[in-house]
Design a protein around this motif. Structure first.
Motif, PDB file in Angstrom:
ATOM      1  N   SER A  87      -5.403  -9.598  -1.369  1.00 38.41           N
ATOM      2  CA  SER A  87      -4.801  -8.360  -0.850  1.00 38.41           C
ATOM      3  C   SER A  87      -4.088  -7.593  -1.948  1.00 38.41           C
ATOM      4  CB  SER A  87      -3.806  -8.693   0.274  1.00 38.41           C
ATOM      5  OG  SER A  87      -4.434  -9.381   1.315  1.00 38.41           O
ATOM      6  N   PHE A 118     -11.488  -9.161   4.451  1.00 38.32           N
ATOM      7  CA  PHE A 118     -11.192 -10.491   4.995  1.00 38.32           C
ATOM      8  C   PHE A 118     -12.369 -11.012   5.817  1.00 38.32           C
ATOM      9  CE2 PHE A 118      -6.241 -10.769   5.154  1.00 38.32           C
ATOM     10  CZ  PHE A 118      -6.219 -10.677   3.776  1.00 38.32           C
ATOM     11  N   GLU A 139      -6.783  -5.910  -4.062  1.00 34.06           N
ATOM     12  CA  GLU A 139      -7.588  -4.898  -3.379  1.00 34.06           C
ATOM     13  C   GLU A 139      -6.780  -3.648  -3.050  1.00 34.06           C
ATOM     14  OE1 GLU A 139     -10.706  -4.338   0.334  1.00 34.06           O
ATOM     15  OE2 GLU A 139      -9.704  -6.264   0.042  1.00 34.06           O
ATOM     16  N   VAL A 140      -5.544  -3.821  -2.630  1.00 30.12           N
ATOM     17  CA  VAL A 140      -4.714  -2.652  -2.328  1.00 30.12           C
ATOM     18  C   VAL A 140      -4.553  -1.776  -3.567  1.00 30.12           C
ATOM     19  CG1 VAL A 140      -2.353  -1.936  -1.788  1.00 30.12           C
ATOM     20  CG2 VAL A 140      -3.484  -3.653  -0.377  1.00 30.12           C
ATOM     21  N   THR A 143      -4.656  -0.895   4.551  1.00 29.67           N
ATOM     22  CA  THR A 143      -4.633  -2.245   5.107  1.00 29.67           C
ATOM     23  C   THR A 143      -5.914  -2.532   5.878  1.00 29.67           C
ATOM     24  OG1 THR A 143      -2.234  -2.067   5.314  1.00 29.67           O
ATOM     25  CG2 THR A 143      -3.303  -3.835   6.552  1.00 29.67           C
ATOM     26  N   LEU A 198      -6.049 -15.375   0.152  1.00 29.55           N
ATOM     27  CA  LEU A 198      -6.088 -14.088   0.846  1.00 29.55           C
ATOM     28  C   LEU A 198      -4.930 -13.189   0.417  1.00 29.55           C
ATOM     29  CD1 LEU A 198      -7.104 -15.206   4.448  1.00 29.55           C
ATOM     30  CD2 LEU A 198      -8.558 -14.187   2.695  1.00 29.55           C
ATOM     31  N   SER A 213       0.824  -1.206   0.000  1.00 30.27           N
ATOM     32  CA  SER A 213       0.000   0.000   0.000  1.00 30.27           C
ATOM     33  C   SER A 213       0.861   1.261   0.000  1.00 30.27           C
ATOM     34  CB  SER A 213      -0.952   0.004   1.203  1.00 30.27           C
ATOM     35  OG  SER A 213      -0.262  -0.254   2.404  1.00 30.27           O
ATOM     36  N   VAL A 246      -8.551  -3.816   3.617  1.00 27.95           N
ATOM     37  CA  VAL A 246      -8.329  -5.219   3.264  1.00 27.95           C
ATOM     38  C   VAL A 246      -8.784  -6.132   4.401  1.00 27.95           C
ATOM     39  CG1 VAL A 246      -6.590  -6.941   2.658  1.00 27.95           C
ATOM     40  CG2 VAL A 246      -6.410  -4.621   1.748  1.00 27.95           C
TER      41      VAL A 246
END
Length: 423
Positions: free
Chosen positions: A121, A105, A124-125, A98, A117, A69, A101
Motif C-alpha cells: 500500500s 489487493f 502503490e499510493v 485507496t 500488504l 493518500s 489499492v
C-alpha cells in the motif's frame, strides 16, 4: 501447527511496529503540512461568502479517505505556501486512491501477509499519486471516474505484482480459494451497494452542474446494460443454464468501470448502454475463459479476477474516452465544452490532439503500474516479510484469531491437510 505459530509470531513482531511507525510519521507530517482549504476553514469561508448553500460540499458525494493518500495527493495537487490544504474534494480523491489499492489487493489476496500488504500500500499510493499528477496535470487527460487512474492502474499493478510473486505449488491450498454459499450471499449484498452508489463514485470529482448529472445518468445506463449482458451470458455459458454467482457479483459492475473516463462527456444514453453491454460481456468471458489461461500460460494468479472487472473494462473505458474526446465539438457541447475539455475550448488543443493525449495517458498508466507492480513484487519476496507457505494460503487462521469453540476443529483440519500434503 508449528508453521501457523511461527507466522503468528512473525506477524506480532513485524506488523505492530510498522503500523505504529507509519501512523506516527503520518501524524507528524499532517501537523506540519495539512490545513483546511477555503471551503472548509470557518474563517476563510465566511470572510467572503454570505450563504452556506454556496459551499461546494452540498454538491459533492461525501465519502472517506486514508491518511497516506491525503499526503501524497496533497503534495501534488494542493500544496501552497508549504502547506497541504484539504477539503471534501481532496478526501474523495484520497478515497479513490485507496480504491486502486483495494483493487490490487484482489490479485494477491490470500497469498500475502498483512505486513506485505501494508508495504504494498505504501508503494502503490505513492505511485498512484505520481501517475495521477502526470495524467491530470501534465498531460491534461480527462478521467474523472478513474477508468485509467483507478481501475487500470490498480488492476495491472496487482497483476504484475502477482506474477512476480507466482507460486508454483499453490495447488496445495487451491481447495480453500473458492467461496461458500453464505459468503457468496454477503458478497452479493456488497455488489448491490456498489451498484447503487457507483453513479455517485463516478460523478463525485466532476464539475458541479450538468457534468455531474450527465455522469450519474450515463453510469446508471451503463450499469443496467452490463447487468443484463452478464446475466444473459452467465446462463448461456453454463452447461445447465444456471447463473454463476462470481459473474453476477463482479461483471454486473463492469458498466460502472467502463464509463469512468467518458461519463461526463457527451457519449449519449445510447453510447452508455452500448459501453455497459460490451463491458459486461467482456468481463463475463474473462472470468469464464481468460482467467484460467492467465494462470496456466502466463503464471498470473489473480485471486479475485481483478483483470476481468477492473483491468479489461478499465482499458476499454480509456479507449472509449479517447474516441469521444476525438469527436468533441463546440456544436455538441456548447458552452459546456469549457468544463469538460477546457484546453479545446480555449484553443490550446483540437479534438484529435486531445484524443492522442488520452491514449498516451493510458500508455503511461500501464507502464507505471507494471513497473510499480514489478518493484513491489521484488520487495514483497523478501524472506523477512514472512509470507504464508503454499499449503496454508487462503487460510484465515494464520493471521486472524479464531473463536475458542472452533480452534480445536481448525487445528485438526490443518493437521489432516498437512498429512495429506506430505503423503
Amino acid at each position: 501447527m508449528a508453521r501457523t505459530s511461527s507466522h503468528a509470531t512473525g506477524l506480532r513482531v513485524q506488523l505492530p511496529p510498522l503500523c505504529f511507525l507509519f501512523q506516527a510519521a503520518i501524524i507528524i507530517l499532517f501537523s506540519f503540512f495539512v490545513r483546511y482549504n477555503h471551503e472548509t476553514d470557518s474563517s476563510l469561508w465566511h470572510r467572503s461568502n454570505h450563504s452556506d448553500m454556496d459551499n461546494d460540499f452540498y454538491f459533492r458525494y461525501p465519502t472517506f479517505s486514508l491518511q497516506w493518500s491525503t499526503l501524497v495527493q496533497g503534495f501534488f495537487h494542493s500544496f501552497h505556501g508549504g502547506k497541504i490544504y484539504i477539503g471534501v474534494e481532496s478526501m474523495i480523491n484520497a478515497d479513490f486512491c485507496t480504491g486502486a489499492v483495494l483493487i490490487s489487493f484482489g490479485a494477491v489476496l490470500g497469498k500475502t501477509s498483512p505486513v506485505q500488504l501494508l508495504l504494498m500500500s505504501l508503494l502503490e499510493v505513492t505511485l498512484f499519486g505520481v501517475n495521477e499528477f502526470i495524467l491530470l496535470n501534465l498531460l491534461g487527460v480527462k478521467d474523472a471516474g478513474g477508468s485509467m487512474t483507478i481501475h487500470t492502474f490498480g488492476a495491472y499493478f496487482g497483476l504484475v505484482l502477482s506474477r512476480v510473486l507466482y507460486r508454483s505449488h499453490l495447488d496445495k491450498s487451491k481447495h480453500r480459494e473458492g467461496s461458500v454459499y453464505h459468503s457468496d450471499l454477503f458478497a452479493m449484498i456488497g455488489t448491490i451497494f456498489l451498484w447503487i452508489f457507483w453513479p455517485s463514485f463516478n460523478s463525485a470529482p466532476t464539475n458541479t452542474g450538468d457534468g455531474q448529472h450527465r455522469t450519474a445518468l450515463n453510469t446508471y445506463y451503463s450499469l443496467g446494460a452490463s447487468t443484463l449482458s452478464t446475466f444473459a451470458l452467465s446462463a448461456l455459458l453454463s452447461r445447465e443454464g444456471k447463473l454463476d454467482m462470481v459473474h453476477i457479483q463482479n461483471a454486473a459492475l463492469a458498466g460502472g468501470v467502463v464509463v469512468g473516463t467518458s461519463g461526463e462527456m457527451m457519449i449519449t444514453p445510447f453510447g452508455a448502454l452500448m459501453a455497459g453491454f460490451l463491458a459486461g460481456i467482456i468481463s463475463t468471458l474473462g472470468y469464464k475463459f481468460l482467467m484460467p489461461i492467465l494462470e496456466s500460460k502466463f503464471k498470473v494468479q489473480d485471486t479475485c479476477g481483478v483483470h476481468n472487472l477492473h483491468g479489461m473494462p478499465g482499458v476499454l473505458g480509456a479507449l472509449l474516452g479517447a474516441l469521444v474526446a476525438g469527436l468533441a465539438t463546440h456544436q455538441t457541447y456548447g458552452d459546456g465544452l469549457k468544463s469538460v475539455f477546457p484546453l479545446i475550448a480555449e484553443g490550446h488543443r483540437n479534438a484529435t490532439s486531445q484524443a492522442v493525449y488520452q491514449l498516451f495517458g493510458l500508455f503511461v498508466t500501464l507502464v507505471l503500474a507494471s513497473l510499480g507492480g514489478g518493484i513491489g513484487g521484488l520487495l514483497l519476496r523478501l524472506p523477512c516479510l514472512n509470507s504464508p507457505p503454499d499449503s496454508q494460503c487462503y487460510e484465515d487462521q494464520i493471521y486472524w484469531e479464531v473463536p475458542l469453540e472452533h480452534e480445536d476443529e481448525v487445528q485438526e483440519h490443518l493437521r489432516s491437510e498437512d498429512t495429506e500434503t506430505q503423503a
